[in-house]
Design an enzyme around this catalytic site. Structure first.
Site, short mmCIF file in Angstrom:
data_model
loop_
_atom_site.label_atom_id
_atom_site.label_comp_id
_atom_site.label_asym_id
_atom_site.label_seq_id
_atom_site.Cartn_x
_atom_site.Cartn_y
_atom_site.Cartn_z
CE LYS A 1 -0.33 -0.21 5.06
NZ LYS A 1 -1.15 -0.72 6.18
NE ARG B 1 -6.82 0.41 11.11
CZ ARG B 1 -5.57 0.26 10.69
NH1 ARG B 1 -4.67 1.21 10.92
NH2 ARG B 1 -5.18 -0.84 10.07
CG MET C 1 7.45 23.74 -1.61
SD MET C 1 6.27 24.52 -2.69
CE MET C 1 5.20 25.34 -1.53
CE1 TYR D 1 11.27 32.13 1.13
CE2 TYR D 1 11.35 29.73 1.34
CZ TYR D 1 11.14 30.88 0.57
OH TYR D 1 10.83 30.77 -0.76
C1 LIG Z 1 -0.31 -1.70 6.88
C2 LIG Z 1 -0.84 -2.98 7.39
C3 LIG Z 1 0.01 -4.09 7.63
C4 LIG Z 1 1.51 -4.01 7.54
O1 LIG Z 1 2.07 -3.60 8.78
P1 LIG Z 1 3.64 -3.48 9.03
O2 LIG Z 1 3.75 -3.06 10.44
O3 LIG Z 1 4.16 -2.47 8.07
O4 LIG Z 1 4.22 -4.84 8.76
C5 LIG Z 1 -0.58 -5.28 7.97
N1 LIG Z 1 -1.92 -5.40 8.11
C6 LIG Z 1 -2.75 -4.35 7.94
C7 LIG Z 1 -4.22 -4.55 8.14
C8 LIG Z 1 -2.25 -3.11 7.59
O5 LIG Z 1 -3.08 -2.08 7.43
#
Ligand SMILES: *Cc1c(COP(=O)(O)O)cnc(C)c1O
Length: 371
Positions: free
Chosen positions: A39, A137, A314, A265
């Site tokens: 992700k 969550r 920036m 700045y």
């Molecule tokens: C991002 C995520 C992971 C990965 O976690 P790490 O600590 O980076 O290994 C695993 N499971 C879920 C549901 C996540 O959102």
């Protein structure tokens, strides 16, 4: 076509990813599957390059957060199964079109997916059920189990490919009791669910630090994110891993400030003695936090630390090279080790995840390795 030569780059070392994958596999039983979390551009690196590489190196599953991230992988030809951790109801048709697999974490998402699956005349479409065991969550409650089973009974359109939950504090040694309780809850609810299904979904619970800290939490598959990119939850564990992302640039200009001269700045730095500075073409728009300014953070030029002076701009930052023989066009290393990323994280009051994911898409990614 114009050929651009990137000045600032985020180098990505695929051989290091492979090393890290092998390291985690050495911690798992041979039958335990690996899901790689790619992700957010693979934690700010390069999701397509890393997903393709991991596909070649036989990970079992991929996960992304959102549908668009999964679509990008499919468009790049990635064929591994992809779990979408946070699919959104308006994107369900797109998920189906691209053979992406939703996490169904509530009756709202389950019912909506069943409806669209029926409309598409699907059979046994792979989906994933998420239960909340304490993170609060996303996820069903264990009390939802019987109602979920009711829905599944009259929906041959979907198949529960996996059942999972997420640990809230797997990296935190002082939260062992809480984590063990999450593991027990997950174990109990999946046992109950299993009794009612005539097939066996993949069970998974642990992220990187869960893998390292709780062998009893591995179940059938583990979800590796930050660990693949070089970070464990202690300096010792991190030292077993290789650094994947290195941020590099070159010096744009050198200035010599006489005593009393201000820099940058808001004139945030004023030279108390003759000071030689280098201007580096990376700034807060590239993901370098302003909190690293004013002497807090540093970069490396010819293996010497050079403090960031004044405010991070920036598109640029300014460093002290009074003691470092260097010239315009010389290479600069922003970070090329986990230690530097951790140091930046600590100094800007955050975690390695945020430093990596914060490197903006303006910085070109350069892939190396893959031998
Ligand atoms: C991002 C995520 C992971 C990965 O976690 P790490 O600590 O980076 O290994 C695993 N499971 C879920 C549901 C996540 O959102």
């Amino acid at each position: 076509m114009t050929k651009l030569s990137p000045v600032s780059v985020l180098e990505i070392d695929l051989d290091a990813v492979l090393h890290n994958l092998h390291y985690f596999k050495s911690k798992l039983q041979t039958h335990t599957k690996v899901l790689a979390v790619v992700k957010a551009f693979s934690y700010g690196l390069d999701a397509v390059a890393i997903a393709r590489f991991l596909e070649k190196n036989k990970v079992d599953y991929l996960a992304v957060a959102y549908a668009a991230e999964g679509v990008a992988l499919r468009k790049a030809g990635v064929q591994l199964p992809v779990l979408v951790l946070h699919p959104q109801v308006p994107n369900f048709q797109t998920l189906i079109d691209y053979q992406l697999e939703p996490n169904l974490y509530s009756f709202y998402t389950l019912d909506a997916f069943v409806k669209i699956a029926k409309k598409n005349h699907l059979k046994d479409y792979p989906t994933h059920l998420k239960f909340n065991t304490g993170l609060n969550r996303l996820g069903f409650k264990k009390e939802d189990l019987s109602q979920i089973l009711e829905v599944l009974k009259d929906s041959a359109c979907l198949k529960i490919q996996s059942v999972f939950s997420h640990l809230a504090a797997s990296e935190d040694a002082s939260e062992k009791e809480f984590t063990k309780n999450q593991i027990d809850q997950f174990s109990n609810l999946t046992t109950q669910l299993q009794k009612q299904l005539d097939y066996r979904p993949i069970l998974h619970l642990s992220n990187t630090s869960g893998v390292l800290n709780y062998a009893e939490g591995h179940f059938d598959m583990v979800r590796l994110g930050i660990g693949l990119y070089g970070f464990g939850n202690t300096p010792e564990e991190t030292s077993n891993l290789k650094n994947v992302g290195s941020l590099k640039s070159i010096i744009s200009q050198i200035h010599v400030l006489e005593k009393g001269t201000s820099l940058g700045y808001n004139r945030a730095f004023v030279a108390v003695k003759t000071t030689r500075t280098a201007t580096i073409p990376v700034g807060h728009a590239d993901g370098i936090s302003r909190s690293l300014g004013n002497g807090v953070g540093s970069v490396q030029i010819h293996h010497q630390k050079c403090a960031i002076l004044g405010n991070v701009c920036m598109d640029m930052l300014l460093v002290d090279v009074t003691e470092v023989p260097c010239k315009e066009g010389d290479p600069v290393v922003l970070f090329d080790s986990q230690e530097t990323v951790e140091e930046w994280a600590e100094k800007s009051n955050t975690i390695s995840y945020e430093i990596l994911t914060g490197i903006s898409q303006r910085i070109p990614r350069k892939i190396k390795g893959d031998s």
